[in-house]
Scaffold this motif. Structure first.
Motif, PDB file in Angstrom:
ATOM      1  N   ARG A 246     -30.759 -21.438  -2.123  1.00 16.21           N
ATOM      2  CA  ARG A 246     -31.132 -22.214  -0.944  1.00 16.21           C
ATOM      3  C   ARG A 246     -31.800 -23.490  -1.438  1.00 16.21           C
ATOM      4  N   GLY A 247     -31.492 -24.623  -0.808  1.00  8.18           N
ATOM      5  CA  GLY A 247     -32.056 -25.854  -1.336  1.00  8.18           C
ATOM      6  C   GLY A 247     -32.160 -26.965  -0.332  1.00  8.18           C
ATOM      7  N   SER A 248     -32.785 -28.050  -0.804  1.00  2.16           N
ATOM      8  CA  SER A 248     -32.899 -29.269  -0.013  1.00  2.16           C
ATOM      9  C   SER A 248     -32.680 -30.448  -0.941  1.00  2.16           C
ATOM     10  N   VAL A 249     -32.185 -31.543  -0.364  1.00  2.00           N
ATOM     11  CA  VAL A 249     -31.888 -32.726  -1.161  1.00  2.00           C
ATOM     12  C   VAL A 249     -32.150 -33.959  -0.319  1.00  2.00           C
ATOM     13  N   THR A 250     -32.577 -35.034  -0.955  1.00  2.00           N
ATOM     14  CA  THR A 250     -32.817 -36.286  -0.246  1.00  2.00           C
ATOM     15  C   THR A 250     -31.879 -37.359  -0.777  1.00  2.00           C
ATOM     16  N   ALA A 251     -31.404 -38.205   0.135  1.00  2.00           N
ATOM     17  CA  ALA A 251     -30.605 -39.386  -0.214  1.00  2.00           C
ATOM     18  C   ALA A 251     -29.427 -39.050  -1.100  1.00  2.00           C
ATOM     19  N   ALA A 252     -28.609 -38.082  -0.651  1.00  5.36           N
ATOM     20  CA  ALA A 252     -27.460 -37.677  -1.463  1.00  5.36           C
ATOM     21  C   ALA A 252     -26.122 -37.933  -0.787  1.00  5.36           C
ATOM     22  N   GLY A 253     -26.109 -38.301   0.483  1.00  2.11           N
ATOM     23  CA  GLY A 253     -24.838 -38.474   1.171  1.00  2.11           C
ATOM     24  C   GLY A 253     -24.141 -37.137   1.340  1.00  2.11           C
ATOM     25  N   ASP A 254     -22.820 -37.168   1.284  1.00  2.00           N
ATOM     26  CA  ASP A 254     -22.045 -35.931   1.411  1.00  2.00           C
ATOM     27  C   ASP A 254     -22.271 -35.034   0.201  1.00  2.00           C
ATOM     28  N   ILE A 255     -22.264 -33.724   0.454  1.00  2.00           N
ATOM     29  CA  ILE A 255     -22.433 -32.728  -0.599  1.00  2.00           C
ATOM     30  C   ILE A 255     -21.258 -31.770  -0.549  1.00  2.00           C
TER      31      ILE A 255
END
Length: 290
Positions: A246-255
């Motif tokens: 489980r995770g979170s990401v900032t400023a990555a656009g499409d994943i």
């Protein structure tokens, strides 16, 4: 039975990620049903350390990256000996009161139809017999069919549709067991499937608390209690809480996410050599970083 596993997950970020944080529940623990012999987790070829026991008695670690990142390659691999217990896990050490698993979540909330079907199962024979019958009823009512549900599909939606995959079967079973007043939880892990039906993804099943016996694993998708072909990773109130990553990401656009699981039975006496060979032969081609 000794099982060799290699589980690779690749996250690709369209734009460089400013910060990535992941909760990894990819480290199995020894239980009456399995003994961990060797296991390692890495991200982008760097070993992940700092695994600690959570309230369930399972291992988890947080991995973070604050620099620009265009992909994360997570690999969990190792060797585990599993044991035939007729699905009985018992009562492993846990700081979580079992009554926690009577709670509903959005994914496991019982609809009127699920509640009616579960309560219609004959109560004779005790809780274990009733749960066996409910597991068979779920399998009969919801045909295994890929591509018709997603990770966000609720138990109620899948039951109404009459089709779904292992996550749906497990969450419907959980919803019905809780309607009976029995604590139930979702379990994520691996399954050594038949040669004609090889799996390349994680598997999901359910555990219910049977008075006087403890936690027992049920897999409605395969119409069985858990056997030595199952390797347990993590549990939770639903599939989301029990997710291995489980995770979170900032400023990555499409994943985009690509996952691949390879599992095989180890040959007695040459497990370490076979493990190394499995890692080399079964691993999908590595991708250049950066």
């Amino acid at each position: 039975m000794k099982l060799i596993v290699r589980h690779q997950t690749i996250y690709r970020y369209a734009n460089s990620a400013g910060r990535v944080a992941m909760l990894l529940r990819l480290m199995p623990v020894s239980t009456p049903a399995q003994t961990v012999i060797d296991w390692h987790v890495s991200v982008n070829d760097a070993p992940v350390t700092g695994f600690r026991a959570n309230g369930h008695g399972e291992m988890q670690a947080v991995w973070t990256q604050r620099d620009g990142l265009d992909r994360a390659v997570i690999v969990a691999q190792g060797l585990v000996e599993t044991h035939a217990t007729n699905g009985v896990l018992g009562m492993p050490a846990s700081r979580i009161d079992p009554r926690y698993f009577l709670r509903e979540s959005p994914l496991t909330q019982a609809s009127d139809a699920i509640r009616a079907a579960a309560l219609a199962v004959p109560a004779g024979g005790g809780a274990l017999a009733r749960l066996h019958a409910w597991s068979a009823a779920v399998s009969d009512a919801v045909r295994y069919r890929t591509g018709v549900t997603s990770v966000s599909t609720t138990a109620a939606q899948a039951f109404a549709l009459g089709a779904g995959v292992c996550q749906d079967h497990a969450q419907i079973f959980i919803a019905g067991a809780r309607a009976m007043g029995l604590p139930a939880r979702y379990v994520s892990g691996y399954l050594l499937a038949d040669e004609d039906n090889e799996l390349h993804e994680t598997h999901g099943w359910a555990e219910a608390l049977v008075p006087g016996l403890g936690w027992v694993g049920f897999d409605p998708s395969n119409r069985v209690c858990v056997t030595e072909r199952y390797l347990r990773l993590a549990c939770g109130i639903d599939a989301d809480e029990a997710a291995p990553i489980r995770g979170s990401v900032t400023a990555a656009g499409d994943i985009s996410i690509d996952a691949d699981v390879r599992i095989a039975q180890a040959q007695e006496g040459i497990q370490e050599r076979q493990l190394q060979r499995q890692q080399q032969q079964l691993a999908p081609p590595s991708l250049p970083m950066g």
